[in-house]
Enzyme design. Structure first.
Site, PDB file in Angstrom:
ATOM      1  N   LYS A 101      46.001  42.453  37.469  1.00 34.76           N
ATOM      2  CA  LYS A 101      46.877  41.173  37.077  1.00 34.76           C
ATOM      3  C   LYS A 101      47.988  41.612  35.805  1.00 34.76           C
ATOM      4  O   LYS A 101      49.065  41.668  36.245  1.00 34.76           O
ATOM      5  CB  LYS A 101      45.921  40.092  36.885  1.00 34.76           C
ATOM      6  CG  LYS A 101      45.030  39.685  38.119  1.00 34.76           C
ATOM      7  CD  LYS A 101      44.783  38.500  38.043  1.00 34.76           C
ATOM      8  CE  LYS A 101      44.414  37.587  39.366  1.00 34.76           C
ATOM      9  NZ  LYS A 101      42.953  37.939  39.849  1.00 34.76           N
TER      10      LYS A 101
ATOM     11  N   PHE B 258      34.177  36.883  41.376  1.00 28.83           N
ATOM     12  CA  PHE B 258      35.246  37.415  42.377  1.00 28.83           C
ATOM     13  C   PHE B 258      35.666  38.729  42.123  1.00 28.83           C
ATOM     14  O   PHE B 258      36.036  39.088  40.738  1.00 28.83           O
ATOM     15  CB  PHE B 258      36.553  36.211  42.227  1.00 28.83           C
ATOM     16  CG  PHE B 258      37.563  36.458  42.937  1.00 28.83           C
ATOM     17  CD1 PHE B 258      37.460  36.107  44.515  1.00 28.83           C
ATOM     18  CD2 PHE B 258      38.648  37.343  42.527  1.00 28.83           C
ATOM     19  CE1 PHE B 258      38.280  36.299  45.437  1.00 28.83           C
ATOM     20  CE2 PHE B 258      39.590  37.674  43.964  1.00 28.83           C
ATOM     21  CZ  PHE B 258      39.351  37.162  45.042  1.00 28.83           C
TER      22      PHE B 258
ATOM     23  N   ASP C  83      34.631  44.239  35.481  1.00 27.85           N
ATOM     24  CA  ASP C  83      35.936  43.724  36.102  1.00 27.85           C
ATOM     25  C   ASP C  83      36.692  42.907  35.025  1.00 27.85           C
ATOM     26  O   ASP C  83      36.513  41.578  35.016  1.00 27.85           O
ATOM     27  CB  ASP C  83      35.590  42.987  37.292  1.00 27.85           C
ATOM     28  CG  ASP C  83      36.870  42.580  38.291  1.00 27.85           C
ATOM     29  OD1 ASP C  83      37.805  42.445  37.650  1.00 27.85           O
ATOM     30  OD2 ASP C  83      36.767  42.112  39.393  1.00 27.85           O
TER      31      ASP C  83
HETATM   32  C1  LIG Z   1      42.562  38.391  40.994  1.00 28.19           C
HETATM   33  C2  LIG Z   1      41.100  39.311  40.665  1.00 28.19           C
HETATM   34  C3  LIG Z   1      40.739  40.172  41.663  1.00 28.19           C
HETATM   35  C4  LIG Z   1      41.664  40.700  42.589  1.00 28.19           C
HETATM   36  O1  LIG Z   1      42.677  41.196  42.467  1.00 28.19           O
HETATM   37  P1  LIG Z   1      43.894  41.526  43.547  1.00 28.19           P
HETATM   38  O2  LIG Z   1      45.143  41.961  42.672  1.00 28.19           O
HETATM   39  O3  LIG Z   1      44.256  40.059  44.275  1.00 28.19           O
HETATM   40  O4  LIG Z   1      43.177  42.245  44.582  1.00 28.19           O
HETATM   41  C5  LIG Z   1      39.653  41.069  41.333  1.00 28.19           C
HETATM   42  N1  LIG Z   1      38.731  40.626  40.236  1.00 28.19           N
HETATM   43  C6  LIG Z   1      38.898  39.629  39.500  1.00 28.19           C
HETATM   44  C7  LIG Z   1      38.392  39.205  38.031  1.00 28.19           C
HETATM   45  C8  LIG Z   1      40.255  38.788  39.628  1.00 28.19           C
HETATM   46  O5  LIG Z   1      40.695  37.665  38.867  1.00 28.19           O
END
Ligand SMILES: *Cc1c(COP(=O)(O)O)cnc(C)c1O
Length: 401
Positions: A254, A140, A225
């Site tokens: 986050k 994700f 990420d």
């Molecule tokens: C939550 C998340 C995102 C997206 O972050 P947003 O602030 O909602 O755009 C991207 N990568 C990972 C691994 C995430 O957990």
């Protein structure tokens, strides 16, 4: 439900786009591990804004930093130098393998920035026809179009085609599939070191190291990420520290602002040099207010090692509690996974009924991938909080069996 709370929920349905499956709870106030609804019902928060509220709700250091900064300067353009932005970049560089930082406002934006920097760098240094990025199935990376294309889950992409060209997916933890997927156009591999949204999927022993080696052999960039895993979530500041692997580019969001919206993309000097004035920008990126919150968050997190240590100890404690539940409810619980305070409990059945019963009993837990209960509490969680969670889970599991 009280009349006023019902009115909020009715108005929400009337005025907000219907993009979230929400629990019927209106949250109004929070302190530490606790949040309260508009009706005054108290909850222990094991969702923590989905890995955002790393210091708990309204941590005094973050609140004071925001108050002070709001009185001094809330926003100025990135056409000028911004003190808190420079201080925050220095903090991130000093605690990471990266040399330079670009600030934005969310995880998706951080990944977009990483994708753009990668493409630009690849064209300049690897070859004009190098643009393809390989990411993992089950990953994700956010909801904007390129981040969504990188995301290895069709359910999020359906209906939004055509997606962005230049992306490929391989099964997570499959080195041979990765090797086979590399073409003359490949320039980078993008991975979550631990997959969050798809149900806390750990990398296999040695997998990330092998990925690093393959990237080095083929001259590919490695992007991690760490939007969910970063900022102490796994018991180390960055998750990559667990695996003895250093990426070329890191994305964060986050937990970074301790509750305030901020994202960041970090890279080594050589790669970062491909961004020049005009290459990329974000009006609100690195604004004084968000940076002040992030500085307070990181300084508090790293102050004396107490919080990271607590994350590791409480992570172990929670894992033990969940393992015990798994023994007692072996027909319902398939697996316990994760590290630090990023833990998942995979169930045989959908976990929505359990989430609802826990909420009734005053505990907020998250369900991801349909059947994985995910625990991402503030890193200040205590044994007493965890004991309470396990008691409630035990009771709830007994009722849905
Ligand atoms: C939550 C998340 C995102 C997206 O972050 P947003 O602030 O909602 O755009 C991207 N990568 C990972 C691994 C995430 O957990």
């Amino acid at each position: 439900m009280e009349k006023t709370e019902k009115k909020f929920i009715d108005d929400s349905k009337k005025y907000l786009m219907n993009t979230y499956n929400r629990c019927p709870i209106v949250l109004r106030k929070g302190r530490g591990m606790k949040v309260w609804s508009s009706e005054g019902k108290e909850y222990l928060d094991f969702v923590g804004g989905i890995a955002v509220n790393c210091l708990g709700h309204c941590h005094p250091k973050v609140v004071i930093a925001l108050q002070k900064q709001a009185q001094r300067l809330i926003h100025v353009s990135n056409l000028y130098y911004i003190e808190p932005q420079i201080k925050l970049a220095k903090l991130l560089v000093e605690h990471s393998c990266a040399d330079k930082v670009f600030f934005c406002n969310s995880g998706a934006e951080a990944n977009e920035a990483a994708i753009k920097l990668t493409r630009k760098y690849a064209k300049e240094h690897i070859g004009v026809d190098k643009y393809e990025i390989i990411s993992a199935l089950g990953s994700f990376h956010g909801r904007t179009l390129a981040a969504l294309t990188a995301t290895g889950q069709e359910k999020f992409q359906k209906g939004f085609e055509p997606l962005v060209p230049g992306f490929k997916h391989v099964p997570f933890n499959d080195i041979n599939a990765l090797k086979k997927a590399i073409t003359n156009h490949t320039c980078a591999v993008l991975l979550e070191p631990i997959q969050g949204e798809s149900g806390i999927k750990m990398p296999a022993e040695g997998y990330l190291k092998e990925v690093r080696n393959i990237c080095d052999e083929h001259g590919l960039l490695l992007i991690f990420d760490e939007v969910q895993t970063g900022i102490g979530r796994t018991g180390k500041f960055f998750a990559y520290e667990h695996f003895g692997v250093e990426p070329d580019i890191i994305t964060l969001a986050k937990g970074l602002g301790g509750g305030v919206a901020i994202g960041a993309m970090l890279a080594t000097d050589h790669i970062a040099a491909s961004f020049q004035p005009g290459s990329h920008a974000a009006t609100f990126g690195g604004n004084p207010l968000a940076c002040a919150a992030a500085i307070a968050t990181i300084e508090t997190l790293l102050e004396d090692g107490f919080i990271l240590d607590n994350c590791r100890r409480m992570g172990e404690y929670l894992r033990k509690g969940l393992e015990k539940l798994k023994k007692d409810y072996s027909s319902m619980i398939v697996d316990i996974r994760g590290i630090g305070l990023m833990l998942g409990m995979e169930l045989t059945n959908p976990c929505a009924p359990i989430v609802n019963l826990c909420a009734e009993r005053g505990i907020l837990v998250n369900c991801t991938a349909g059947n994985v209960l995910r625990f991402l509490p503030p890193l200040i969680v205590t044994e007493k909080d965890i004991d309470h969670l396990i008691d409630v889970l035990e009771d709830v599991l007994g009722r849905v069996i």
